[in-house]
Design a protein around this motif. Structure first.
Motif, short mmCIF file in Angstrom:
data_model
loop_
_atom_site.label_atom_id
_atom_site.label_comp_id
_atom_site.label_asym_id
_atom_site.label_seq_id
_atom_site.Cartn_x
_atom_site.Cartn_y
_atom_site.Cartn_z
N GLU A 196 -1.46 7.15 -5.43
CA GLU A 196 -2.50 6.97 -6.45
C GLU A 196 -3.87 7.33 -5.91
O GLU A 196 -4.10 7.36 -4.71
CB GLU A 196 -2.46 5.53 -6.96
CG GLU A 196 -1.15 5.27 -7.67
CD GLU A 196 -1.10 3.91 -8.31
OE1 GLU A 196 -2.16 3.29 -8.46
OE2 GLU A 196 0.02 3.50 -8.66
N GLU A 197 -4.84 7.54 -6.86
CA GLU A 197 -6.12 8.09 -6.43
C GLU A 197 -6.97 7.09 -5.62
O GLU A 197 -7.70 7.47 -4.73
CB GLU A 197 -6.91 8.60 -7.63
CG GLU A 197 -7.16 7.50 -8.67
CD GLU A 197 -7.75 8.07 -9.95
OE1 GLU A 197 -8.77 7.54 -10.41
OE2 GLU A 197 -7.19 9.08 -10.45
N HIS A 198 -6.81 5.79 -5.90
CA HIS A 198 -7.63 4.83 -5.16
C HIS A 198 -6.93 4.38 -3.86
O HIS A 198 -7.37 3.45 -3.20
CB HIS A 198 -7.97 3.62 -6.04
CG HIS A 198 -6.77 2.85 -6.49
ND1 HIS A 198 -6.01 3.28 -7.57
CD2 HIS A 198 -6.18 1.75 -6.00
CE1 HIS A 198 -5.00 2.42 -7.72
NE2 HIS A 198 -5.09 1.49 -6.78
N ALA A 199 -5.86 5.06 -3.48
CA ALA A 199 -5.10 4.66 -2.29
C ALA A 199 -5.97 4.64 -1.04
O ALA A 199 -5.87 3.74 -0.21
CB ALA A 199 -3.91 5.59 -2.10
N GLU A 200 -6.86 5.62 -0.94
CA GLU A 200 -7.66 5.72 0.29
C GLU A 200 -8.59 4.53 0.46
O GLU A 200 -8.70 3.94 1.53
CB GLU A 200 -8.45 7.02 0.25
CG GLU A 200 -8.85 7.44 1.66
CD GLU A 200 -9.43 8.85 1.65
OE1 GLU A 200 -10.44 9.05 2.33
OE2 GLU A 200 -8.88 9.71 0.93
N SER A 201 -9.26 4.14 -0.64
CA SER A 201 -10.18 3.00 -0.52
C SER A 201 -9.41 1.71 -0.25
O SER A 201 -9.86 0.81 0.45
CB SER A 201 -11.05 2.88 -1.77
OG SER A 201 -10.26 2.44 -2.84
N LEU A 202 -8.18 1.65 -0.79
CA LEU A 202 -7.33 0.48 -0.53
C LEU A 202 -7.02 0.37 0.96
O LEU A 202 -7.12 -0.71 1.55
CB LEU A 202 -6.02 0.66 -1.31
CG LEU A 202 -5.37 -0.61 -1.81
CD1 LEU A 202 -5.94 -0.95 -3.18
CD2 LEU A 202 -3.86 -0.40 -1.92
N GLU A 203 -6.67 1.51 1.53
CA GLU A 203 -6.35 1.54 2.96
C GLU A 203 -7.56 1.16 3.80
O GLU A 203 -7.46 0.44 4.78
CB GLU A 203 -5.86 2.94 3.37
CG GLU A 203 -4.39 3.15 3.07
CD GLU A 203 -3.89 4.51 3.56
OE1 GLU A 203 -4.54 5.12 4.42
OE2 GLU A 203 -2.84 4.94 3.05
N GLN A 204 -8.74 1.66 3.37
CA GLN A 204 -9.95 1.36 4.14
C GLN A 204 -10.25 -0.14 4.12
O GLN A 204 -10.63 -0.73 5.12
CB GLN A 204 -11.15 2.13 3.57
CG GLN A 204 -11.20 3.54 4.15
CD GLN A 204 -12.16 4.43 3.37
OE1 GLN A 204 -12.78 3.99 2.39
NE2 GLN A 204 -12.26 5.68 3.80
N ARG A 205 -10.08 -0.73 2.95
CA ARG A 205 -10.33 -2.18 2.84
C ARG A 205 -9.36 -2.96 3.73
O ARG A 205 -9.71 -3.91 4.41
CB ARG A 205 -10.21 -2.64 1.38
CG ARG A 205 -11.18 -3.77 1.09
CD ARG A 205 -11.34 -4.10 -0.37
NE ARG A 205 -11.22 -2.98 -1.28
CZ ARG A 205 -10.42 -2.97 -2.36
NH1 ARG A 205 -9.67 -4.00 -2.65
NH2 ARG A 205 -10.38 -1.92 -3.16
N SER A 241 0.61 4.72 -2.47
CA SER A 241 0.04 5.77 -1.63
C SER A 241 -0.24 7.07 -2.39
O SER A 241 -1.04 7.87 -1.95
CB SER A 241 0.95 6.04 -0.44
OG SER A 241 2.22 6.39 -0.92
N SER A 269 0.83 -1.21 0.00
CA SER A 269 0.00 0.00 0.00
C SER A 269 0.86 1.26 0.00
O SER A 269 0.44 2.30 -0.48
CB SER A 269 -0.95 0.01 1.20
OG SER A 269 -0.21 0.17 2.38
#
Ligand SMILES: Nc1nc2c(ncn2[C@@H]2O[C@H](COP(=O)(O)OP(=O)(O)OP(=O)(O)O)[C@@H](O)[C@H]2O)c(=O)[nH]1
Ligand SMILES: [Mg+2]
Length: 439
Positions: free
Chosen positions: A175-184, A173, A169
């Motif tokens: 990239e734009e979908h980084a936040e949803s990746l972290e949430q998952r 970090s 991750s």
């Protein structure tokens, strides 16, 4: 421990009963069986009569050749009438035939050495012997079957996967979908934590009703009241050089680490008891209830105390696991003999204060263990450490991602350690010193 020894122990409680079982293990089993039962047989069972000074005693003997036995060695089980005089005579006979008394936990330790049990299962035997409530019993049975180790092994693999995702991750970090990746990832970690919690048992803690009890037990004049006062830091109990000073128990609250325990200064017990048992019986009864039983042995000798320990063990064999040997008045003696009971021990002088800190830290460890509701299991203790790390990491949603990732790494190390079925010799010695003889 020379593995050429043949050991024996009574596997049933030392109390009158219809049947007593003596277990023998080691290379002399077949020879002993043939000499006792006068029969030439190689395996399975035989009904026979064993000739003892008391007379001919009916017995059933089972001879099981190693390595397909618990200890891996030849094993002989002798079933005889459960009369203690008969048991003692047969034990004397076994010694004459070249076997020796087993140390506490020696059968289980041999099983461990022979690779028949791993440490988590050996510990589970101890847990099961000592389990006083349903939760501890269920945990011990799961540990004994290897189920806990298997489940924790699977969880460690799952956590390894999570750790890899955490590392990855960081690469994404920006990239734009980084936040949803972290949430998952956070959600998966939460799910993992509840899975680990259900194995370690924190979901189901054994309820404790009262404060843990620490009892000071030993012969008159052993220094119980002096130690009681030294631990409390105040002269609560009467101290005198006249044996038999303490009669009714004196109890007080004692803070040790994060615990508040009830400490009980008891009346003296044993052959030198001047009251001839009037107060001693109450002292024994209180000692049986103790979560930590301190056996105070004065420099004069240990025989009285050993007899008392045997008496308590006759009432409840698990008392050993709660006992600790305390050599008192160390300022008066240089003798450093190991205690004959083979228990965890500490040497101290309540007068000079030497050894008191050692006792305090050992008491703290024992109270931690009593509070967890079950006997020590390294597997569970280390897994619980991993759980505590992850619970802390996931408690606050604002904890920085890097901090959570680092806790995940540390938790994985703790789980990997939990699964290593190896422990240093002295940890093993401590675990096994708390077993009962015959197990
Ligand atoms: N030198 C020395 N004397 C001690 C120590 N602890 C206790 N004593 C002495 O031993 C005697 C007995 O001490 P107590 O604490 O009253 O012993 P107790 O085990 O409570 O005795 P009872 O209540 O009679 O069973 C007293 O004279 C104490 O001063 C110690 O660490 N060193
Ligand atoms: Mg006293």
């Amino acid at each position: 421990m020379p593995d050429a020894d043949t050991i024996f122990a009574l596997a049933t409680p030392a109390a009158p009963s219809p049947v007593a079982l003596i277990r023998v293990s080691g290379p002399r089993c077949a020879a002993i069986c043939n000499q006792l039962c006068g029969a030439e047989f190689k395996r399975s069972s035989v009904d026979c009569r064993i000739s003892l000074p008391l007379g001919e005693v009916p017995a059933t003997a089972w001879l099981l050749p190693g390595p397909a036995t618990l200890t891996g060695d030849d094993t002989l089980e002798l079933r005889i009438p459960g009369n203690l005089a008969i048991v003692r005579e047969l034990e004397t006979r076994l010694r004459a035939l070249g076997a020796r008394d087993a140390e506490p936990g020696e059968f289980t330790r041999r099983a461990l050495d022979a690779g028949k049990l791993d440490l988590s299962r050996a510990e589970a035997v101890l847990q099961l012997i000592n389990a006083t409530d349903e939760v501890s019993r269920r945990q011990a049975v799961a540990d004994l079957s290897g189920e806990t180790a298997t489940r924790i092994g699977a969880l460690a693999e799952q956590l390894r996967g999570l750790r890899a995702r955490f590392e990855m991750s960081f690469d994404f970090s920006e990239e734009e979908h980084a936040e949803s990746l972290e949430q998952r990832l956070q959600a998966d970690l939460h799910e993992f934590v509840s899975g680990l919690r259900s194995v370690v048992g924190a979901d189901d803690p054994a309820p404790r009703q009262a404060k843990p009890v620490i009892a000071l037990f030993g012969p008159p004049n052993a220094g119980k009241s002096t130690l009681f006062n030294a631990l409390l830091g105040t002269p609560r109990a009467l101290v005198s050089s006249t044996p038999g000073t303490t009669r009714d128990p004196v109890e007080a609250d004692l803070s040790i680490g994060s615990h508040v325990a009830c400490i009980a200064d008891l009346s003296g017990v044993g052959g030198s008891d001047v009251d001839l048992g009037r107060f001693a019986e109450a002292a024994r009864a209180r000692a049986m209830q103790a979560d930590v039983l301190l056996l105070l042995c004065p420099p004069e000798g240990s025989e009285e105390l050993i007899e008392e320990l045997k008496e308590l063990q006759r009432r409840d064999a698990s008392v050993r696991s709660r006992a600790m040997w305390v050599r008192t008045k160390s300022d008066l003696t240089f003798e450093q003999r190991a205690n004959p009971a083979g228990l965890e021990e500490v040497s101290l002088s309540a007068l000079s204060g030497a050894g008191l800190e050692d006792l305090r830290s050992r008491l703290e460890a024992r109270l931690d263990q009593a509070a967890s509701g079950c006997a020590t299991s390294l597997l569970r203790m280390r897994s619980a450490a991993a759980l505590a790390l992850l619970e802390q990491a996931t408690a606050d949603p604002d904890t920085p991602h890097e901090v959570v990732a680092s806790d995940v790494r540390r938790a994985l190390t703790a789980l990997d350690e939990a699964l290593m079925a190896e422990a240093p010799g002295e940890v093993l010695d401590l675990i096994f010193s708390r077993f009962c003889i015959g197990k």
